[in-house]
Design a protein around this motif. Structure first.
Motif, PDB file in Angstrom:
ATOM      1  N   PRO A 181       0.832  -1.211   0.000  1.00  0.00           N
ATOM      2  CA  PRO A 181       0.000   0.000   0.000  1.00  0.00           C
ATOM      3  C   PRO A 181       0.867   1.261   0.000  1.00  0.00           C
ATOM      4  N   SER A 182       0.492   2.246  -0.782  1.00  0.00           N
ATOM      5  CA  SER A 182       1.249   3.496  -0.840  1.00  0.00           C
ATOM      6  C   SER A 182       1.258   4.212   0.502  1.00  0.00           C
ATOM      7  N   SER A 183       0.254   3.923   1.322  1.00  0.00           N
ATOM      8  CA  SER A 183       0.195   4.548   2.647  1.00  0.00           C
ATOM      9  C   SER A 183       1.347   4.094   3.530  1.00  0.00           C
ATOM     10  N   SER A 233      -2.712   3.617  -5.538  1.00  0.00           N
ATOM     11  CA  SER A 233      -2.735   3.423  -4.079  1.00  0.00           C
ATOM     12  C   SER A 233      -1.812   2.282  -3.660  1.00  0.00           C
ATOM     13  N   HIS A 234      -1.170   1.647  -4.628  1.00  0.00           N
ATOM     14  CA  HIS A 234      -0.226   0.569  -4.336  1.00  0.00           C
ATOM     15  C   HIS A 234       1.088   0.805  -5.075  1.00  0.00           C
ATOM     16  N   ASP A 273      -3.364   1.361 -10.436  1.00  0.00           N
ATOM     17  CA  ASP A 273      -3.817   1.618  -9.066  1.00  0.00           C
ATOM     18  C   ASP A 273      -2.706   2.330  -8.299  1.00  0.00           C
ATOM     19  N   SER A 286       5.829   4.677   0.200  1.00  0.00           N
ATOM     20  CA  SER A 286       5.684   5.726  -0.818  1.00  0.00           C
ATOM     21  C   SER A 286       6.824   5.692  -1.832  1.00  0.00           C
TER      22      SER A 286
END
Length: 534
Positions: free
Chosen positions: A227-229, A242-243, A240, A232
């Motif tokens: 996950p990018s959260s 977000s990944h 996507d 980064s």
């Protein structure tokens, strides 16, 4: 003659050759293990060219994405790109400092690589090998991988009970998240078939058997995104954002990038990947699986080497015993260090780095055994005409106490080729040294410094010099991948033509099947190969 024909048959020239080292992770400065990978690959690259490869790729570089880099950069107050630029430059400088002949230096932050990874990801999706799922498990930030329970143990560290990787000893974190998964389990049988059929070979064989065992234990689908959260600093998924793409999938694609992917050149597939044993799972299981899924050819060979201890103790930051290669260059030449690494390392077992041992072998092998033999036979007091004599007649040859030496020279090229081609450099070097020691014995036994005093024994003296020079010529050709500069100087001194220094030229030229004419030694080159270390 049968040995000669067999030798020549192994030297069929190849037009293209592609070899690589792993790309090195930029979480820390280079150490001696990185130099080892580079010199092994460089030596194999030399051999390919000595066998006639006209066009080659020799790639190395730096692996610059991942959570470990993200955290390391933050802890030191750098933006990840600036952090990577600084360390990557150190690895590029390492290649230059150790005179490595790489043709490519790739960085995973290069635009061409990011494009290749995005294209490769899309291809895996198109082929149906990527799906999304919730995933939970123990994760090693240092190793950038999730680990199954069979590879985990508990340890008390700083008064806390923690989970660690059995293989690397790194502390694990529990992670639960939604990731994109790769259908590795579907490729278990195709992978087994690849290795059992010899489509991919791993040398030494102990690592080939290890990989077969790992596959036999069963393969499970693996997470190939983060996950990018949480991460980064990585390549975003094309579909996507977000990944981020899993750092090992990203890193392994570097070999495709070098070959021009998605428009692959004729260099594909790679002839050889040189890797350390700690990353064998990624190169021998994940990488071929990714390629199979994308309908691409797999690498032909993987050369796996072990690690280095220092004076018998494992290298680590906490012990402050990591060998800095740049510091070594303050005392030793790049070629001296290269020789010791290739001579001392045993691929299937960890090697011991010791400066006292290095000095011992450099003096014994390069100064005493090789250098002294050349300087004695080129000395004006013995060889006052400064010639490489013509081949002796069979009658003169029969008078020499040199049967064992001559018998060692005919199969020497074949033996060394087999050993070097499997990165068993230590054994190949031993074969060369054995012949050189026999040549030194011939000189000691025949005493050319006495023969030169009697003009009636000139033909016999020239015969001794010829056999000795032939030994040096053959050994010089075979040692070109190991000590390129010294071998070149040796062959220059013997006036061996440039076009007669190929692997196939490492054959004795002796009567009755072969003969040669007298020629002058090169007077522009001295006979001093390696100064003794005091």
């Amino acid at each position: 003659m049968r040995i000669v024909n067999k030798l020549l048959s192994r030297f069929n020239p190849v037009s293209h050759y592609f070899i690589s080292t792993p790309i090195f992770y930029v979480n820390a400065d280079p150490h001696i293990g990185h130099v080892h990978s580079l010199v092994v690959a460089d030596a194999l690259h030399h051999i390919a060219k000595l066998k006639g490869a006209e066009k080659t790729i020799f790639s190395t570089g730096t692996d610059e994405h991942g959570l470990k880099i993200q955290r390391a950069a933050k802890s030191q107050g750098f933006h990840p790109q600036e952090f990577c630029d600084n360390i990557s430059k150190r690895f590029s400088t390492l290649c230059s400092a150790f005179e490595i002949g790489n043709t490519h230096f790739i960085r995973t932050t290069d635009a061409s690589h990011i494009n290749a990874v995005s294209n490769f990801w899309t291809e895996l999706c198109t082929k149906g090998f990527i799906y999304k799922s919730k995933y939970a498990g123990w994760y090693s930030v240092s190793d950038e991988t999730f680990l199954p329970s069979t590879q985990i143990e508990e340890k008390i560290i700083d008064d806390k009970l923690v989970k660690v990787s059995i293989e690397s000893g790194h502390v694990l974190e529990w992670v639960e998240e939604e990731n994109y998964m790769f259908r590795l389990s579907e490729l278990q049988e195709p992978l087994l078939k690849l290795f059992k059929s010899g489509k991919i070979t791993i040398k030494p064989d102990v690592f080939h058997q290890l990989v077969l065992s790992l596959i036999d234990q069963g393969l499970h689908d693996i997470s190939v995104s983060r996950p990018s959260s949480r991460l980064s600093w990585g390549i975003p998924l094309p579909s996507d954002s977000s990944h981020r793409i899993y750092v090992w999938l990203d890193a392994l694609v570097n070999y495709l990038t070098v070959a021009g992917y998605p428009n692959l050149s004729k260099f594909w597939p790679p002839d050889c990947h040189v890797i350390g044993k700690d990353i064998i799972k990624f190169h021998a299981i994940y990488w071929p699986a990714f390629l199979l899924a994308a309908d691409l050819e797999v690498p032909k060979q993987i050369i796996c080497h072990s690690h280095w201890t220092v004076d018998g103790v494992k290298m680590s930051k906490s012990r402050q015993n990591i060998v800095n290669p740049f510091d070594l260059l303050q005392t030793y030449s790049p070629e001296a260090i290269r020789y010791f690494l290739l001579r001392q390392a045993v691929p299937h077992d960890d090697g011991n780095f010791s400066e006292s041992q290095m000095q011992y072998f450099l003096n014994l092998d390069l100064s005493d055994t090789l250098g002294n033999l050349l300087s004695r036979c080129c000395a004006p007091k013995i060889n006052f005409k400064q010639i490489y004599p013509a081949a002796p007649s069979t009658q003169v040859l029969a008078q020499f106490p040199a049967d064992e030496l001559i018998e060692s020279l005919f199969p020497l090229g074949l033996k060394v080729d087999k050993l070097f081609s499997e990165a068993q450099f230590h054994d190949g070097i031993d074969q060369v040294l054995a012949s050189l020691r026999l040549a030194n014995k011939l000189v000691n036994d025949t005493k050319p410094w006495e023969l030169v005093k009697n003009p009636a024994l000139e033909e016999y003296l020239h015969g001794v010099l010829y056999i000795t020079f032939e030994t040096l010529r053959i050994c010089g050709i075979l040692m070109q991948p190991v000590i390129p500069k010294m071998a070149t100087k040796l062959l220059d001194r013997l006036a061996v033509p440039i076009n007669q220094r190929y692997w196939s030229d490492a054959i004795p030229c002796l009567p009755p099947s072969n003969s040669s004419t007298e020629r002058s030694l090169c007077d522009k080159v001295d006979s001093f190969l390696f100064p003794r270390i005091r």
